[in-house]
Design a protein around this motif. Structure first.
Motif, PDB file in Angstrom:
ATOM      1  N   PHE A 458      11.361  -6.028  -0.649  1.00 59.20           N
ATOM      2  CA  PHE A 458       9.909  -6.205  -0.206  1.00 59.20           C
ATOM      3  C   PHE A 458       9.353  -8.001  -0.308  1.00 59.20           C
ATOM      4  O   PHE A 458       8.517  -7.731  -1.306  1.00 59.20           O
ATOM      5  N   PHE A 459       9.569  -8.654  -0.009  1.00 62.57           N
ATOM      6  CA  PHE A 459       8.809  -9.266   0.692  1.00 62.57           C
ATOM      7  C   PHE A 459       8.716 -10.434   1.821  1.00 62.57           C
ATOM      8  O   PHE A 459       8.763  -9.601   2.658  1.00 62.57           O
ATOM      9  N   PHE A 460       8.045 -11.536   1.283  1.00 65.97           N
ATOM     10  CA  PHE A 460       8.560 -12.284   2.852  1.00 65.97           C
ATOM     11  C   PHE A 460       9.282 -12.157   3.797  1.00 65.97           C
ATOM     12  O   PHE A 460       8.414 -12.292   5.038  1.00 65.97           O
ATOM     13  N   ILE A 490       9.209  -7.195  -5.553  1.00 64.86           N
ATOM     14  CA  ILE A 490       8.528  -7.163  -4.629  1.00 64.86           C
ATOM     15  C   ILE A 490       7.955  -8.367  -4.870  1.00 64.86           C
ATOM     16  O   ILE A 490       7.326  -8.713  -5.416  1.00 64.86           O
ATOM     17  N   ASP A 491       7.039  -8.867  -3.972  1.00 62.14           N
ATOM     18  CA  ASP A 491       6.791 -10.752  -4.054  1.00 62.14           C
ATOM     19  C   ASP A 491       4.871 -10.201  -3.255  1.00 62.14           C
ATOM     20  O   ASP A 491       4.793  -8.838  -2.870  1.00 62.14           O
ATOM     21  N   PRO A 521       8.746  -3.053  -8.965  1.00 57.89           N
ATOM     22  CA  PRO A 521       6.700  -3.484  -7.685  1.00 57.89           C
ATOM     23  C   PRO A 521       5.498  -2.053  -8.534  1.00 57.89           C
ATOM     24  O   PRO A 521       4.720  -2.870  -7.917  1.00 57.89           O
ATOM     25  N   LEU A 522       6.413  -1.999  -9.431  1.00 63.69           N
ATOM     26  CA  LEU A 522       5.222  -0.537  -9.634  1.00 63.69           C
ATOM     27  C   LEU A 522       4.807  -1.777 -10.822  1.00 63.69           C
ATOM     28  O   LEU A 522       3.302  -1.042 -10.436  1.00 63.69           O
ATOM     29  N   ALA A 523       4.503  -2.292 -11.648  1.00 68.74           N
ATOM     30  CA  ALA A 523       3.734  -3.075 -11.970  1.00 68.74           C
ATOM     31  C   ALA A 523       3.297  -4.469 -11.349  1.00 68.74           C
ATOM     32  O   ALA A 523       2.062  -4.792 -11.820  1.00 68.74           O
ATOM     33  N   VAL A 524       3.677  -4.827 -10.759  1.00 65.83           N
ATOM     34  CA  VAL A 524       3.607  -6.059  -9.928  1.00 65.83           C
ATOM     35  C   VAL A 524       1.794  -5.108  -8.892  1.00 65.83           C
ATOM     36  O   VAL A 524       0.893  -5.787  -9.190  1.00 65.83           O
ATOM     37  N   PHE A 530      -3.690  -2.587  -7.061  1.00 61.98           N
ATOM     38  CA  PHE A 530      -3.763  -2.423  -6.194  1.00 61.98           C
ATOM     39  C   PHE A 530      -3.193  -0.271  -6.249  1.00 61.98           C
ATOM     40  O   PHE A 530      -3.967   0.691  -5.730  1.00 61.98           O
ATOM     41  N   ILE A 531      -2.802   0.382  -7.913  1.00 64.09           N
ATOM     42  CA  ILE A 531      -2.534   1.746  -7.627  1.00 64.09           C
ATOM     43  C   ILE A 531      -3.898   2.077  -7.924  1.00 64.09           C
ATOM     44  O   ILE A 531      -3.658   2.571  -7.253  1.00 64.09           O
ATOM     45  N   ASP A 532      -4.434   1.650  -8.173  1.00 66.76           N
ATOM     46  CA  ASP A 532      -6.300   1.934  -8.222  1.00 66.76           C
ATOM     47  C   ASP A 532      -6.490   1.925  -7.156  1.00 66.76           C
ATOM     48  O   ASP A 532      -7.637   3.091  -6.887  1.00 66.76           O
ATOM     49  N   ALA A 533      -6.474   1.506  -6.263  1.00 65.48           N
ATOM     50  CA  ALA A 533      -7.704   1.144  -4.790  1.00 65.48           C
ATOM     51  C   ALA A 533      -6.430   2.479  -4.069  1.00 65.48           C
ATOM     52  O   ALA A 533      -7.165   3.087  -3.597  1.00 65.48           O
TER      53      ALA A 533
END
Length: 608
Positions: A458-460, A490-491, A521-524, A530-533
């Motif tokens: 899942f990238f640009f 993911i990027d 992706p989870l680490a990124v 974003f996880i908290d958001a």
């Protein structure tokens, strides 16, 4: 590993396994390699626009440092055909001082790459680019020998087309005696029996025979056939002397680009050479240490008049096949070249330049498999296009531009292919392919919930597909579930697309749920906050939990599992296990086929 410890590791154990018998084999291997390196070193130097003794200096000093400090114990270093054109261009534009400074800069870049442990990354240069680049260099080497092979007195231009025009314009003044000697040299070297090449290489035979022929019959005086002595009157057996390059800070900006090109060429050829010798010996080299050793050789060598040096595939293969197993062979090859330079320099002055041109012509022809041009139609059209573009740019423009454009084109095509294989699709119970608790089969998707599955990176290059699928759905869901179990990477662009999607849904009072995100992706997303958001409750381990979370948000009661759920799950697991067995068997069959067949597109190891 820092620089000092890396050097210590390189020196320790370099001579392990050196017995009395192995010492004898290594010394004999060094003698064999010296006979190959002698004519090639002088020929590459002349083609690079410098005096022939500088090629010998490079093989002596650069070769010794590469043998002592490199990551491969059997690699032979020295001047090679890869540098002929770039070295000639720098020499013409900036003189010997500029070439020395440029080589030192390239050496420093290599040391930095090695200490940064970039040795493995260098090998990821796309195959069409590296092969087209090598073939382009071979053509340029052939064109660089027009002057000496045809006995022309004119100053040749740097450009390939310019050389052809100069040859056409000088047709009336060609020295046909020189051409005849050159053709005879090519025939002798090219048709020298392979079984005898193990003992005496054809290039050495041609050098000795043609030099004797030219000397006995006085070909230079009678027919004007050029020799090393007539073209380079200052050639002598003098040892290299230490001299710092004159630094013109105004040149530094102009030298950065060719220095980077030289560094990349050294890295590519040295690591390719190490891989080839690894295959013969069934060993494994240290790619990072190899870059450091090559870098030191190119930083120290120019201080003694050397041109760029790297690992030479053909010489290294000769070394291994002659019995070499330790750096003693490489050091012996350098020492013997030094003896020849001191003792036989007066004799080397009589070597005909047409014969040295023949050495390079045969080497350039053997560098690559020319039949590969006939196989391009079997490649994907995009790869063939990259190959031809890189080849044309190498021949018609310059090496730096060819590498840059070739790599950029290959990267763009890679992005296009990854984007094509990545998928974002809406799924429901009818289109479900997953099994076990990842399956929608037997589960109810509440009204107002839309589910998308993302497959691949899942990238640009893929983000636009998400927007297209959302528009194609023609509905604004209350809850959007994105299944990420098959997203391995993911990027930043993909992350930003998720952030924007979350903000858009949140502004309308709607929700985003992520199902089964992978580790990367989870680490990124975690690092970006974003996880908290999105809310940690909205990041679920599988689709069953994601649907349960959606029901909580919609204030719906929990879904009641059907009575046949355990039996259904057991059936799905059996089907999944059967599918996995079929895939495993297919992979085993593919491996067997691949082991039985060679790669049809590979070039053989180049011979020089």
């Amino acid at each position: 590993m820092n620089f000092a410890s890396s050097m210590g590791a390189a020196l320790l154990g370099r001579f392990s396994g050196l017995t009395k018998d192995q010492l004898r084999r290594d010394l004999l291997a060094g003698l064999n390699v010296m006979t190959v390196a002698l004519p090639l070193s002088m020929a590459f130097a002349i083609a690079s626009g410098v005096n022939p003794e500088r090629g010998l200096f490079t093989a002596i000093i650069g070769g010794a440092i590469i043998a002592a400090l490199g990551g491969s114990r059997v690699q032979i270093g020295g001047p090679t055909g890869a540098f002929v054109i770039i070295t000639y261009g720098v020499m013409t534009a900036h003189g010997m001082g500029g070439l020395m400074l440029c080589t030192i800069m390239a050496g420093a870049m290599l040391v930095v790459m090695g200490t940064a442990r970039l040795g493995s990354i260098i090998r990821f240069i796309p195959y069409p680019v590296s092969r087209a680049f090598t073939k382009g260099i071979a053509i340029l080497i052939l064109s660089s020998q027009i002057k000496y092979f045809f006995g022309l007195e004119a100053t040749m231009p740097v450009e390939f087309i310019g050389k052809l025009r100069m040859l056409a314009a000088s047709f009336g003044v060609i020295n046909w005696y020189t051409v005849g000697l050159g053709v005879l040299s090519v025939a002798l070297m090219g048709f020298w029996p392979k079984r005898l090449s193990r003992f005496v290489p054809g290039s050495m035979v041609g050098l000795v025979v043609m030099t004797l022929l030219a000397t006995v019959f006085g070909l230079h005086d009678r027919f004007g056939i050029g020799t090393i002595g007539s073209q380079f009157p200052n050639f002598s057996g003098a040892l290299p002397t230490f001299a710092l390059p004159s630094v013109d800070f105004g040149q530094l900006g102009d030298l950065v680009q060719p220095a980077f090109t030289i560094a990349m060429l050294v890295a590519m050829q040295a690591l390719m050479c190490a891989v080839v010798t690894d295959g013969v010996l069934d060993e494994r080299h240290d790619s990072n240490q190899e870059l450091i050793g090559q870098g030191i050789a190119n930083m120290v060598g120019p201080l003694f008049g050397c041109i760029p040096a790297t690992g030479a595939v053909a010489r290294s293969v000769v070394n291994v096949r002659s019995g070499a197993r330790t750096p003693v062979a490489g050091l012996a090859h350098s020492l013997l070249l030094l003896v020849v330079l001191v003792a036989a320099a007066p004799l080397l002055r009589y070597v005909p330049l047409a014969t040295l041109s023949a050495v390079l012509i045969v080497a350039a022809y053997r560098m690559v498999s020319w039949k590969q041009f006939l196989r391009l139609h079997r490649w994907p059209f995009s790869d063939s296009s990259v190959f031809l573009a890189t080849f044309a740019l190498t021949v018609l423009t310059n090496l730096t531009l060819a590498v840059e454009v070739g790599v950029v084109l290959a990267c763009l095509l890679m992005v296009k292919r990854v984007a094509e294989t990545s998928q974002i699709t809406a799924v429901d119970e009818a289109s479900e392919t997953e099994g076990s608790h990842h399956s929608l089969v037997g589960r109810t998707v509440p009204k107002g919930v839309l589910i998308f599955r993302v497959f691949g990176a899942f990238f640009f290059g893929v983000v636009d597909k998400l927007d297209d699928e959302l528009k194609r759905a023609k509905m604004e869901p209350e809850i959007l579930i994105i299944r990420m179990r098959k997203v391995l990477a993911i990027d930043a662009t993909g992350l930003q697309a998720l952030i924007d999607l979350h903000h858009k849904l949140k502004s309308k009072g709607k929700h985003l749920i992520l199902s089964a995100p992978h580790t990367q992706p989870l680490a990124v997303m975690e690092n970006a906050g974003f996880i908290d958001a999105i809310g940690r409750d909205n990041v679920c381990p599988h689709i069953a939990d994601a649907l349960a979370r959606a029901r909580v948000i919609l204030n719906l009661p929990p879904e009641i599992e059907p009575d046949n759920a355990p039996e259904q799950l057991r059936s799905e697991k059996l089907d999944l296990a059967a599918a996995r067995r079929e895939i495993s068997a297919a992979l085993d069959r593919a491996q067997q086929i691949l082991h039985k067949s060679d790669r049809p597109g590979d070039d053989p190891a180049p011979r020089k």
